[in-house]
Enzyme design. Sequence first.
Site, short mmCIF file in Angstrom:
data_model
loop_
_atom_site.label_atom_id
_atom_site.label_comp_id
_atom_site.label_asym_id
_atom_site.label_seq_id
_atom_site.Cartn_x
_atom_site.Cartn_y
_atom_site.Cartn_z
N TYR A 280 -13.93 -57.86 5.16
CA TYR A 280 -12.51 -58.17 5.00
C TYR A 280 -12.36 -59.36 4.07
O TYR A 280 -12.76 -60.47 4.40
CB TYR A 280 -11.90 -58.45 6.38
CG TYR A 280 -10.41 -58.73 6.41
CD1 TYR A 280 -9.59 -58.57 5.30
CD2 TYR A 280 -9.81 -59.16 7.59
CE1 TYR A 280 -8.23 -58.83 5.34
CE2 TYR A 280 -8.44 -59.42 7.65
CZ TYR A 280 -7.66 -59.26 6.52
OH TYR A 280 -6.32 -59.52 6.57
N LYS B 20 -12.17 -54.07 3.10
CA LYS B 20 -10.72 -54.17 2.96
C LYS B 20 -10.42 -55.34 2.05
O LYS B 20 -10.90 -56.46 2.29
CB LYS B 20 -10.06 -54.38 4.32
CG LYS B 20 -8.57 -54.72 4.23
CD LYS B 20 -8.02 -55.24 5.55
CE LYS B 20 -6.55 -55.67 5.41
NZ LYS B 20 -6.01 -56.22 6.69
#
Length: 298
Positions: free
Chosen positions: A135, A163
Amino acid sequence: MTEIKGIISPIITPMNADESINFDELRVQIDRLIEHGVHGIFVFGTNGEAYILSEDEKIKIMEETVKHVAGRVPVYAGTGLVGTKDTIRLSQKAKEVGVDVISIITPSFAQASQDELYQHYKTIAENVDMPIVLYNIPARTGNALAPATVGKLSEIKNIVGVKDSSGNFDTILQYIEQTRERKDFAVLSGNDSLILWTLLAGGTGGIAGCSNVYPYTMSQIYDQFVAGNVDKARVYQDSIRSFRNCFKFGNPNTIVKYAVAELGYPVGKCRAPFNQLSEAGFEALRAVIAENKASDMK
């Protein structure tokens, strides 16, 4: 192994007036999101206020979410903490309670080199036998995952995706380029405005905060795309612009929670001090919610 794809909803954490967790409303929101087509439920994303929940609260929320989702969609959990050992501990707990995929944000506050970030994720992967999604949200953590580092981490079997919430589409493109040899590696947009464009570039979906407000609309971006209806997917993608324009009035996850409350759900406010919205912001938000409701946007 869970296929990382679609619109994954970083579900808000409903709270009572005293800022305790409202588990009854959490279950309502889980059902609402799944019934409107989201492809995964993600606890402790930014919209879930991961930064302000205690570890005990996180464990309880994971337990309740896994139990209530009951296999209908994959359950993701953000288990990243500042320290490597702490992240391993919480990640192992996620595995124990039945979470399907963990997402690990970069460490925050102290500056980390790319070598340190690589070693952090590698050590976690070696100690937690679960699919891991990296992330990247440097504006919040102060540490950015370079594309070359993501490419190197993609060689580790249980690191299965990334992500990106940098807002820089070129970062997403470079993540895709750096991981192309790993056919099952997923690149997800963390910016809701870039989901369709990420899909067109070869990504697999998005972790979409706006899905808390408009789960059907967000899910249709992905569903119409995979059905080959790119023009329809673009209509759904474009339709969230007016809501996202409200983010200029404050913290986006605060805006999202106010919006869900405006739809009639008793989700409470974000925990203090991150819970204020100006009168101008609230008026703009209410106008957008009313306009979208009139067009049957959901």
